[in-house]
Enzyme design. Structure first.
Site, mmCIF file in Angstrom:
data_model
loop_
_atom_site.group_PDB
_atom_site.id
_atom_site.type_symbol
_atom_site.label_atom_id
_atom_site.label_comp_id
_atom_site.label_asym_id
_atom_site.label_seq_id
_atom_site.Cartn_x
_atom_site.Cartn_y
_atom_site.Cartn_z
ATOM 1 N N CYS A 149 43.066 16.532 -33.980
ATOM 2 C CA CYS A 149 41.866 16.183 -33.226
ATOM 3 C C CYS A 149 41.363 17.452 -32.555
ATOM 4 O O CYS A 149 42.090 18.071 -31.772
ATOM 5 C CB CYS A 149 42.183 15.108 -32.195
ATOM 6 N N CYS A 162 33.191 14.409 -31.465
ATOM 7 C CA CYS A 162 34.237 14.693 -32.450
ATOM 8 C C CYS A 162 34.270 16.199 -32.689
ATOM 9 O O CYS A 162 33.309 16.768 -33.221
ATOM 10 C CB CYS A 162 33.960 13.941 -33.751
ATOM 11 N N THR A 215 36.417 18.151 -34.633
ATOM 12 C CA THR A 215 36.491 18.556 -36.037
ATOM 13 C C THR A 215 35.209 18.174 -36.768
ATOM 14 O O THR A 215 34.790 18.862 -37.703
ATOM 15 C CB THR A 215 37.708 17.929 -36.727
#
Length: 230
Positions: free
Chosen positions: A29, A168, A170
Site C-alpha cells: 500500500c 490510493c 500506488t
C-alpha cells in the site's frame, strides 16, 4: 487497511504486511508505506532513510519533514498502455500495469465526467473494470480528469475494499506512469487531487520504461492505542 510491522527477513530495516479491509492480504500500500515510514522513524526502527520489506519487494521511505514522507514505489511490470473495454455502447481506453513483482494491479482511465456522474453509476463501472476478464488478479481502478498540464483530479475503486477510498498511493504512481507512457504528460512530476487530499508523484523514463516512481504526501497521527490480545 491494517499494517503489521515484522522483523526484516533480508536487507530491510523491518517488514510490512498489509491487509485489505476485507481481510485479504495485499501486496503493498503506497500511502500505507508512507505512514509506516513515519511510524518506523518515530519508533526508532530506522532513520531518515529506511528500507521496508513488502510482499511486492523493497520499498524505500524517506522523511522529508516531520509530517511529510516520500516512498519509492516498485517499478511497473506487465504494462499494457491501451486496452479497449466495452461499456454502455462505447470502448473505454484503459491502461494496465502492475507495480512490483508480484505486482499490485492497476487499471487507469481518463473519464472527465467522473466527478459529476451519479455515484452508483461510477461505482458500477469501477466494479466492472475491477473484475474485467483481461485482468487475472483483478485491478484497482483509477478514474482521472485533467485540471492542468501536470495536475489531475482522481479517485480509485480499490480491490480488497470493493469501493472507493479517499486516496490510493500506488494508484497515483500507476496513473502518472500510464500518462507518461501514453505521452499525455511531459513533466516528471504530477500533482493528483484525491478526495482525501493532494499527492505528488515524480518519475523517470529510461529506454521507454518508467522507473524511480516517488510518492510524496503528508502523514497525520490520528490516535494511539494498545492491543491487549485475547
Amino acid at each position: 487497511g491494517l499494517m503489521i510491522v515484522l522483523p526484516a527477513q533480508g536487507i530491510g530495516d523491518y517488514a510490512m504486511r498489509f491487509y485489505n479491509s476485507d481481510g485479504s492480504l495485499g501486496e503493498m500500500c503506497g500511502n500505507g508505506a508512507r505512514c509506516i515510514a513515519r511510524y518506523g522513524y518515530d519508533r526508532g526502527l530506522a532513520g531518515d532513510i529506511q528500507r521496508i520489506e513488502t510482499t511486492a519487494g523493497i520499498v524505500v521511505g524517506q522523511r522529508i519533514e516531520e509530517d511529510l514522507y516520500c516512498v519509492r514505489l516498485n517499478d511497473p511490470t506487465a504494462v499494457e498502455t491501451e486496452i479497449g473495454i466495452p461499456w454502455d455502447g462505447q470502448i473505454l481506453s484503459v491502461s494496465y500495469m502492475e507495480l512490483g513483482d508480484p505486482g499490485i494491479p492497476h487499471a487507469v482511465l481518463e473519464l472527465p465526467e467522473w466527478d459529476t456522474m451519479p455515484e452508483d453509476e461510477l461505482r458500477s463501472l469501477g466494479a466492472y473494470i475491477r473484475s474485467y476478464a483481461a485482468f487475472p488478479k483483478g485491478a484497482n481502478v483509477t478514474f482521472r480528469k485533467r485540471l492542468g498540464r501536470d495536475h489531475i483530479k482522481a479517485v480509485t475503486y480499490e480491490r480488497g475494499v470493493e469501493d472507493f477510498t479517499l486516496a490510493c498511493g500506488t494508484g497515483a504512481g500507476a496513473t502518472a506512469a500510464a500518462m507518461r507512457l501514453r505521452g499525455e504528460i511531459r513533466d516528471e512530476t504530477l500533482r493528483l487531487d484525491f478526495p482525501g487530499g493532494e499527492l505528488q508523484v515524480s518519475l523517470s523514463v529510461e529506454e521507454d520504461a518508467v522507473c524511480d516512481i516517488f510518492l510524496t504526501g503528508p502523514t497525520v497521527v490520528v490516535a494511539e492505542g494498545e492491543y491487549l490480545g485475547r
